[in-house]
Design a protein around this motif. Sequence first.
Motif, PDB file in Angstrom:
ATOM      1  N   LYS A   1      77.298 -99.720  45.090  1.00  0.00           N
ATOM      2  CA  LYS A   1      77.065-101.170  45.151  1.00  0.00           C
ATOM      3  C   LYS A   1      76.025-101.510  44.101  1.00  0.00           C
ATOM      4  O   LYS A   1      74.979-100.846  44.026  1.00  0.00           O
ATOM      5  N   LEU A   2      76.304-102.524  43.301  1.00  0.00           N
ATOM      6  CA  LEU A   2      75.360-102.963  42.267  1.00  0.00           C
ATOM      7  C   LEU A   2      74.676-104.241  42.717  1.00  0.00           C
ATOM      8  O   LEU A   2      75.345-105.175  43.183  1.00  0.00           O
ATOM      9  N   PHE A   3      73.367-104.290  42.559  1.00  0.00           N
ATOM     10  CA  PHE A   3      72.594-105.462  42.969  1.00  0.00           C
ATOM     11  C   PHE A   3      71.566-105.772  41.898  1.00  0.00           C
ATOM     12  O   PHE A   3      70.871-104.866  41.426  1.00  0.00           O
ATOM     13  N   GLN A   4      71.490-107.045  41.508  1.00  0.00           N
ATOM     14  CA  GLN A   4      70.449-107.455  40.544  1.00  0.00           C
ATOM     15  C   GLN A   4      69.751-108.690  41.093  1.00  0.00           C
ATOM     16  O   GLN A   4      70.385-109.598  41.627  1.00  0.00           O
ATOM     17  N   SER A   5      68.417-108.712  40.966  1.00  0.00           N
ATOM     18  CA  SER A   5      67.672-109.905  41.371  1.00  0.00           C
ATOM     19  C   SER A   5      66.432-110.064  40.511  1.00  0.00           C
ATOM     20  O   SER A   5      65.836-109.080  40.067  1.00  0.00           O
ATOM     21  N   ASN A   6      66.046-111.311  40.350  1.00  0.00           N
ATOM     22  CA  ASN A   6      64.808-111.632  39.638  1.00  0.00           C
ATOM     23  C   ASN A   6      63.647-111.827  40.614  1.00  0.00           C
ATOM     24  O   ASN A   6      62.556-112.216  40.201  1.00  0.00           O
ATOM     25  N   HIS A   7      63.894-111.541  41.913  1.00  0.00           N
ATOM     26  CA  HIS A   7      62.904-111.853  42.953  1.00  0.00           C
ATOM     27  C   HIS A   7      62.489-110.599  43.723  1.00  0.00           C
ATOM     28  O   HIS A   7      63.335-109.896  44.284  1.00  0.00           O
ATOM     29  N   GLU A   8      61.208-110.371  43.776  1.00  0.00           N
ATOM     30  CA  GLU A   8      60.689-109.169  44.432  1.00  0.00           C
ATOM     31  C   GLU A   8      61.128-109.080  45.903  1.00  0.00           C
ATOM     32  O   GLU A   8      61.568-108.030  46.372  1.00  0.00           O
ATOM     33  N   GLY A   9      60.988-110.207  46.641  1.00  0.00           N
ATOM     34  CA  GLY A   9      61.341-110.201  48.062  1.00  0.00           C
ATOM     35  C   GLY A   9      62.816-109.906  48.293  1.00  0.00           C
ATOM     36  O   GLY A   9      63.182-109.226  49.265  1.00  0.00           O
ATOM     37  N   ALA A  10      63.673-110.401  47.386  1.00  0.00           N
ATOM     38  CA  ALA A  10      65.112-110.141  47.525  1.00  0.00           C
ATOM     39  C   ALA A  10      65.397-108.647  47.336  1.00  0.00           C
ATOM     40  O   ALA A  10      66.279-108.078  47.996  1.00  0.00           O
ATOM     41  N   ILE A  11      64.637-108.020  46.447  1.00  0.00           N
ATOM     42  CA  ILE A  11      64.808-106.568  46.221  1.00  0.00           C
ATOM     43  C   ILE A  11      64.341-105.800  47.460  1.00  0.00           C
ATOM     44  O   ILE A  11      65.009-104.867  47.918  1.00  0.00           O
ATOM     45  N   VAL A  12      63.219-106.225  48.035  1.00  0.00           N
ATOM     46  CA  VAL A  12      62.728-105.596  49.274  1.00  0.00           C
ATOM     47  C   VAL A  12      63.770-105.760  50.387  1.00  0.00           C
ATOM     48  O   VAL A  12      64.088-104.797  51.098  1.00  0.00           O
ATOM     49  N   ASP A  13      64.327-106.964  50.526  1.00  0.00           N
ATOM     50  CA  ASP A  13      65.359-107.204  51.557  1.00  0.00           C
ATOM     51  C   ASP A  13      66.559-106.282  51.355  1.00  0.00           C
ATOM     52  O   ASP A  13      67.107-105.737  52.322  1.00  0.00           O
ATOM     53  N   GLU A  14      66.973-106.116  50.097  1.00  0.00           N
ATOM     54  CA  GLU A  14      68.148-105.280  49.801  1.00  0.00           C
ATOM     55  C   GLU A  14      67.862-103.812  50.149  1.00  0.00           C
ATOM     56  O   GLU A  14      68.722-103.112  50.687  1.00  0.00           O
ATOM     57  N   ILE A  15      66.661-103.345  49.851  1.00  0.00           N
ATOM     58  CA  ILE A  15      66.298-101.957  50.178  1.00  0.00           C
ATOM     59  C   ILE A  15      66.286-101.781  51.700  1.00  0.00           C
ATOM     60  O   ILE A  15      66.822-100.803  52.230  1.00  0.00           O
ATOM     61  N   GLN A  16      65.720-102.739  52.413  1.00  0.00           N
ATOM     62  CA  GLN A  16      65.694-102.628  53.888  1.00  0.00           C
ATOM     63  C   GLN A  16      67.112-102.618  54.462  1.00  0.00           C
ATOM     64  O   GLN A  16      67.411-101.861  55.386  1.00  0.00           O
ATOM     65  N   ALA A  17      67.987-103.439  53.886  1.00  0.00           N
ATOM     66  CA  ALA A  17      69.377-103.519  54.382  1.00  0.00           C
ATOM     67  C   ALA A  17      70.157-102.238  54.080  1.00  0.00           C
ATOM     68  O   ALA A  17      71.219-102.002  54.661  1.00  0.00           O
ATOM     69  N   ALA A  18      69.635-101.418  53.175  1.00  0.00           N
ATOM     70  CA  ALA A  18      70.322-100.166  52.810  1.00  0.00           C
ATOM     71  C   ALA A  18      70.150 -99.087  53.881  1.00  0.00           C
ATOM     72  O   ALA A  18      70.881 -98.090  53.895  1.00  0.00           O
ATOM     73  N   TYR A  19      69.190 -99.306  54.788  1.00  0.00           N
ATOM     74  CA  TYR A  19      68.901 -98.286  55.813  1.00  0.00           C
ATOM     75  C   TYR A  19      70.156 -97.970  56.637  1.00  0.00           C
ATOM     76  O   TYR A  19      70.809 -98.863  57.165  1.00  0.00           O
ATOM     77  N   GLY A  20      70.478 -96.684  56.695  1.00  0.00           N
ATOM     78  CA  GLY A  20      71.642 -96.258  57.486  1.00  0.00           C
ATOM     79  C   GLY A  20      72.977 -96.516  56.807  1.00  0.00           C
ATOM     80  O   GLY A  20      74.025 -96.234  57.374  1.00  0.00           O
ATOM     81  N   VAL A  21      72.951 -97.090  55.603  1.00  0.00           N
ATOM     82  CA  VAL A  21      74.201 -97.443  54.914  1.00  0.00           C
ATOM     83  C   VAL A  21      74.405 -96.591  53.660  1.00  0.00           C
ATOM     84  O   VAL A  21      75.509 -96.142  53.382  1.00  0.00           O
ATOM     85  N   PHE A  22      73.310 -96.393  52.891  1.00  0.00           N
ATOM     86  CA  PHE A  22      73.416 -95.688  51.609  1.00  0.00           C
ATOM     87  C   PHE A  22      72.728 -94.323  51.669  1.00  0.00           C
ATOM     88  O   PHE A  22      71.738 -94.143  52.380  1.00  0.00           O
ATOM     89  N   ASP A  23      73.274 -93.389  50.868  1.00  0.00           N
ATOM     90  CA  ASP A  23      72.691 -92.035  50.792  1.00  0.00           C
ATOM     91  C   ASP A  23      71.617 -91.948  49.715  1.00  0.00           C
ATOM     92  O   ASP A  23      70.822 -91.001  49.700  1.00  0.00           O
ATOM     93  N   GLY A  24      71.651 -92.883  48.779  1.00  0.00           N
ATOM     94  CA  GLY A  24      70.681 -92.825  47.692  1.00  0.00           C
ATOM     95  C   GLY A  24      70.534 -94.184  47.034  1.00  0.00           C
ATOM     96  O   GLY A  24      71.436 -95.026  47.111  1.00  0.00           O
ATOM     97  N   ILE A  25      69.378 -94.391  46.408  1.00  0.00           N
ATOM     98  CA  ILE A  25      69.103 -95.641  45.683  1.00  0.00           C
ATOM     99  C   ILE A  25      68.663 -95.287  44.270  1.00  0.00           C
ATOM    100  O   ILE A  25      67.776 -94.444  44.077  1.00  0.00           O
ATOM    101  N   ILE A  26      69.299 -95.936  43.298  1.00  0.00           N
ATOM    102  CA  ILE A  26      68.842 -95.856  41.904  1.00  0.00           C
ATOM    103  C   ILE A  26      68.213 -97.204  41.616  1.00  0.00           C
ATOM    104  O   ILE A  26      68.855 -98.235  41.838  1.00  0.00           O
ATOM    105  N   ILE A  27      66.987 -97.210  41.132  1.00  0.00           N
ATOM    106  CA  ILE A  27      66.328 -98.500  40.917  1.00  0.00           C
ATOM    107  C   ILE A  27      65.662 -98.596  39.551  1.00  0.00           C
ATOM    108  O   ILE A  27      64.920 -97.691  39.156  1.00  0.00           O
TER     109      ILE A  27
END
Length: 150
Positions: A46-72
Amino acid sequence: MKFLIINGPNLNMLGTREPQVYGTGTYADLCGYIESICSERGIEVKLFQSNHEGAIVDEIQAAYGVFDGIIINPAAYTHTSIAIPDAIKSVGIPAAEVHISDISKREAYRQHSYTKEACIDTVCGLGFDSYKAAIDRLKEFVNAKNSTVL
Ligand code: DQA
């Protein structure tokens, strides 16, 4: 294996933005490149881009239990954000940090990364290939981690 790829502020401007530093490939080109690398390796992405710090934090939190890894690639937030590494540590998902340019050889204010301490590795200075190297490194790490789980 499922990876979340996060790109931070101004990376949607790739191609237009300082081509002498970041190259002429667009964000759409980068997404296509990442998708083809992941598909060759059997990784769902899944590809995600944002210009907002809080949106990035929200996306990382939503990844819990869903993704095996994060590239940032946190872009400028690399050098300012404590909330982003805190979020990565909160979810406990293995993460790798990526930069298109070599931040170790640029302005002094780019040489420190707050994100680094939450990541298994950092790849920078290889252009779009930084993402490929980080995907391979993270895949290896996740495979090794899974093979040691009883
Ligand atoms: C960057 C490097 C950062 O210092 C900068 O703020 C970016 C891009 C890179 O990919 O080289 O936006 O993360």
